[in-house]
Design an enzyme around this catalytic site. Structure first.
Site, PDB file in Angstrom:
ATOM      1  N   LYS A  63     -50.518 100.888 -45.347  1.00 42.80           N
ATOM      2  CA  LYS A  63     -50.642  99.450 -45.621  1.00 42.80           C
ATOM      3  C   LYS A  63     -52.108  99.081 -45.834  1.00 42.80           C
ATOM      4  O   LYS A  63     -52.462  98.369 -46.778  1.00 42.80           O
ATOM      5  CB  LYS A  63     -50.070  98.635 -44.449  1.00 42.80           C
ATOM      6  CG  LYS A  63     -48.559  98.644 -44.406  1.00 42.80           C
ATOM      7  CD  LYS A  63     -48.022  98.067 -43.104  1.00 42.80           C
ATOM      8  CE  LYS A  63     -46.499  98.176 -43.089  1.00 42.80           C
ATOM      9  NZ  LYS A  63     -45.890  97.838 -41.799  1.00 42.80           N
ATOM     10  N   GLN A  86     -47.081  95.555 -35.989  1.00 38.94           N
ATOM     11  CA  GLN A  86     -46.298  96.747 -36.341  1.00 38.94           C
ATOM     12  C   GLN A  86     -45.278  97.064 -35.248  1.00 38.94           C
ATOM     13  O   GLN A  86     -45.620  97.145 -34.069  1.00 38.94           O
ATOM     14  CB  GLN A  86     -47.255  97.945 -36.543  1.00 38.94           C
ATOM     15  CG  GLN A  86     -46.566  99.223 -36.957  1.00 38.94           C
ATOM     16  CD  GLN A  86     -45.914  99.137 -38.341  1.00 38.94           C
ATOM     17  OE1 GLN A  86     -46.513  98.656 -39.294  1.00 38.94           O
ATOM     18  NE2 GLN A  86     -44.676  99.595 -38.435  1.00 38.94           N
ATOM     19  N   ASP A  90     -44.766  89.250 -42.466  1.00 40.35           N
ATOM     20  CA  ASP A  90     -43.536  90.035 -42.333  1.00 40.35           C
ATOM     21  C   ASP A  90     -42.306  89.148 -42.550  1.00 40.35           C
ATOM     22  O   ASP A  90     -41.206  89.655 -42.744  1.00 40.35           O
ATOM     23  CB  ASP A  90     -43.446  90.644 -40.921  1.00 40.35           C
ATOM     24  CG  ASP A  90     -43.648  92.149 -40.924  1.00 40.35           C
ATOM     25  OD1 ASP A  90     -43.498  92.762 -42.005  1.00 40.35           O
ATOM     26  OD2 ASP A  90     -43.939  92.707 -39.853  1.00 40.35           O
TER      27      ASP A  90
END
Ligand code: NDP
Length: 282
Positions: A50, A94, A117
């Site tokens: 990422k 995460q 997200d």
């Protein structure tokens, strides 16, 4: 007939290039912060990928790596600092998190305007209500693939296999918003093969290697395989029995190289959207 392969790597590369051009034209660099807690090895790979993709596209990206024994309060305090930082446009916590931290608490702590997200209940609620907001990256990536493939969505019968918060539910909402007639199937669905055979668009997100067999697929259907599973031989396999699906489907995403690359590209897209929404630069 052999299905057209929908090349997620190429579509993702095109999207990243377009995002990089838009970022280069901005008077600021959109800021992305990934918070990683502990040493989950798969997370390490995801986070590095990422970060690399974000930097290559011109984002100001960095990772905050906290020790495995971080308390929930300490993680929430870190998130609060990022929420308050004007240089930060997107925050991603995460998953998975260590057991002492409640995932819902971490997700709810992120400022919904920086929730790249798309997992915050406010953004999930907005999606369900048909209002604009930040949308989870993987389903957003699937919508890009369908658009690039020229799939006609309005009125199409779509079946989404799986109802998770991360993939299945938001996927169904996005297809519904695009005027598909949507069925959500799951582990309690009666006669799964029959439900799948009704689909003109079939999205599989169950996490069971090769569960969707060739005879579950309607001839000519568009099959999107979200599943990422480790096969007995260590290789990545999807939720669809690819070799069986190939002669039946009209188009299909491979694993790897289908939906996977889209997820990171859409994380960048969400970060750019969040930056523009917050800072007001078009
Ligand atoms: P979850 O485990 O959270 O959800 C799986 C869903 O599939 C559940 O709704 C479950 O039903 C359903 N399901 C499980 N087994 C069956 C079965 N035998 N028959 C019917 N339905 C079943 O997984 P995720 O949604 O997080 O992920 C799904 C897959 O997608 C995984 O392989 C994951 O690795 C992959 N993934 C890929 C991403 C990418 O970037 N390409 C990103 C995120 C995930 P129920 O609700 O009834 O339990």
């Amino acid at each position: 007939m052999t299905a057209r392969i929908l090349d997620g790597r190429a579509i993702a590369a095109g999207l990243r290039a377009r995002l990089a051009e838009r970022v280069a034209a901005l008077p600021f660099r959109p800021g992305l912060r990934v918070v990683r807690v502990g040493e989950d090895p798969a997370s390490g790979v995801y986070v590095r990928n990422k970060d690399k993709a974000a930097r290559e596209a011109g984002f100001d990206s960095s990772t905050i790596h906290l020790p495995a024994d971080t308390t929930e309060a300490a993680l929430l305090a870190t998130i609060a600092v990022l929420n308050a930082d004007p240089a930060v446009d997107g925050i991603l916590v995460q998953l998975p998190l260590p057991p002492q931290i409640r995932v819902e608490a971490a997700i709810a702590a992120v400022d919904p305007a920086k929730d790249v997200d798309g997992f915050h209940p406010l953004n999930a609620g907005r999606l369900a209500a048909g209002q604009p907001g930040l949308v989870p990256c993987t389903p957003r990536g699937v919508m890009h693939i369908l658009a690039e493939a020229g799939v006609a969505l309005a009125g199409a019968r779509a079946v989404v296999l799986g109802r998770s918060q991360i993939v299945g539910r938001p996927m169904a909402q996005l297809l519904l918003a695009a005027d598909c007639t949507v069925t959500i199937a799951h582990s309690r669905t009666r006669d799964l093969p029959a439900e799948c055979r009704r689909a003109e668009i079939l999205v599989a997100a169950v996490g069971r290697p090769a569960m969707v067999r060739g005879d579950w697929i309607a001839p000519g259907a568009v099959v999107v395989d979200v599943g990422i599973n480790r096969g007995a031989d260590g290789r990545l396999v999807g939720d669809v029995a690819f070799a069986e699906a190939l002669p039946v489907a009209g188009a299909i995403t491979p694993v790897p190289g289908g939906v996977g690359p889209m997820t990171i590209a859409c994380l960048l897209e969400n970060t750019l959207d969040a930056a523009i929404a917050r800072r007001g630069a078009a």
